[in-house]
Enzyme design. Structure first.
Site, short mmCIF file in Angstrom:
data_model
loop_
_atom_site.label_atom_id
_atom_site.label_comp_id
_atom_site.label_asym_id
_atom_site.label_seq_id
_atom_site.Cartn_x
_atom_site.Cartn_y
_atom_site.Cartn_z
N CYS A 111 0.85 -1.27 0.15
CA CYS A 111 0.02 -0.06 0.08
C CYS A 111 1.01 1.06 -0.22
O CYS A 111 0.69 2.13 -0.77
CB CYS A 111 -0.97 0.08 1.11
N CYS A 112 1.94 1.34 0.77
CA CYS A 112 2.89 2.31 0.71
C CYS A 112 3.41 2.77 -0.41
O CYS A 112 3.83 3.80 -0.94
CB CYS A 112 3.87 2.27 1.83
N CYS A 200 -0.83 7.83 7.76
CA CYS A 200 -2.34 7.61 7.26
C CYS A 200 -3.15 7.12 8.57
O CYS A 200 -2.56 6.69 9.46
CB CYS A 200 -2.30 6.63 6.34
N CYS A 203 -3.17 3.66 9.77
CA CYS A 203 -1.90 3.13 10.05
C CYS A 203 -1.25 3.76 11.43
O CYS A 203 0.04 3.56 11.54
CB CYS A 203 -0.97 2.90 9.17
N CYS A 228 8.39 3.32 5.79
CA CYS A 228 7.26 2.88 4.84
C CYS A 228 8.14 2.68 3.62
O CYS A 228 7.44 2.52 2.49
CB CYS A 228 6.36 3.93 4.83
#
Length: 238
Positions: A111-112, A200, A203, A228
């Protein structure tokens, strides 16, 4: 540019002096802005140049308070802040295949990579150097050896070499907040609710008294690899 010699030269200098050196050495340079450390950099930059270049990564999953913070900084300094967003088709493909919260199951890297790394690559592609708010005490396992200036081997800039400056490397969290209070500059209101390191919304969570600031990031994962990918070079073996 001999970065070893430059590091020695900068070792005894203040963050302002380090940023002044960075601006003198590079025409195409920008500050990466997101958290408390970065607003200190924006404040220093605004006093050194009439045309500061600042960008931030809009992942699409930030807290509402963070978006308001970005806007307050833009208005406070009267500057443009370039929002780098992920490619819609990449986000849609990930969500379609794995849902909105796959990182809890698969880890945060995928996702990162879509929401942060690729947009950062685009932001850096036209630069010769960038300035970050990394501090050595942010993460004893991954940032304890962060220098004031380094060659960024992870990302490619405009030329053959991309240089990364870390003017606050030797500052503590207290130093950052002393500066924020003294200069009365904007900060993210989430800091008043126990958040220290803010990323985010899914997270990031507040930390308890005595917990290290990075324990609020990706808390479901192994504690010593809290990066990340923006500063992946900090992780040993990467």
């Amino acid at each position: 540019m001999n970065l070893t010699e430059l590091n020695l030269e900068l070792s005894g200098k203040s963050p302002r002096e380090i940023m002044k050196t960075a601006l003198a050495n590079h025409e195409r340079i920008a500050v990466s802005f997101s958290g408390a450390e970065d607003v200190v950099l924006v404040d220093l930059l605004s006093k050194l140049t009439d045309k500061p270049r600042v960008f931030t990564l809009d992942t699409g999953r930030l807290h509402p308070e963070t978006y308001r913070f970005i806007e307050r900084v833009r208005e406070h300094y009267g500057i443009d802040i370039e929002l780098m967003s992920p490619r819609a088709e990449s986000v849609q493909a990930l969500v379609r295949e794995k849902g909105l919260f796959s990182f809890y199951r698969d880890g945060h890297e995928e996702c990162c990579g879509i929401r942060k790394i690729e947009p950062l690559q685009r932001a850096l592609s036209g630069l010769d150097a960038w300035i970050t708010g990394q501090r050595k005490d942010q993460s004893p396992s991954t940032r304890s050896e962060v220098p004031h200036v380094q060659r960024d081997a992870t990302f490619q800039g405009r030329g053959d070499d991309l240089v990364k400056y870390n003017p606050l490397a030797n500052w503590s969290s207290k130093d950052v907040w002393d500066y924020i209070r003294m200069m009365e500059i904007p900060y993210n209101i989430l800091h008043e609710r126990g958040f220290v390191s803010i990323g985010c919304e899914p997270c990031t969570r507040p930390v308890l008294p005595g917990q290290h600031e990075r324990e609020g990031r990706w808390w479901w994962e192994e504690a010593t690899q809290k990066e990340c990918g923006l500063h992946v070079g900090n992780v040993k073996g990467e």
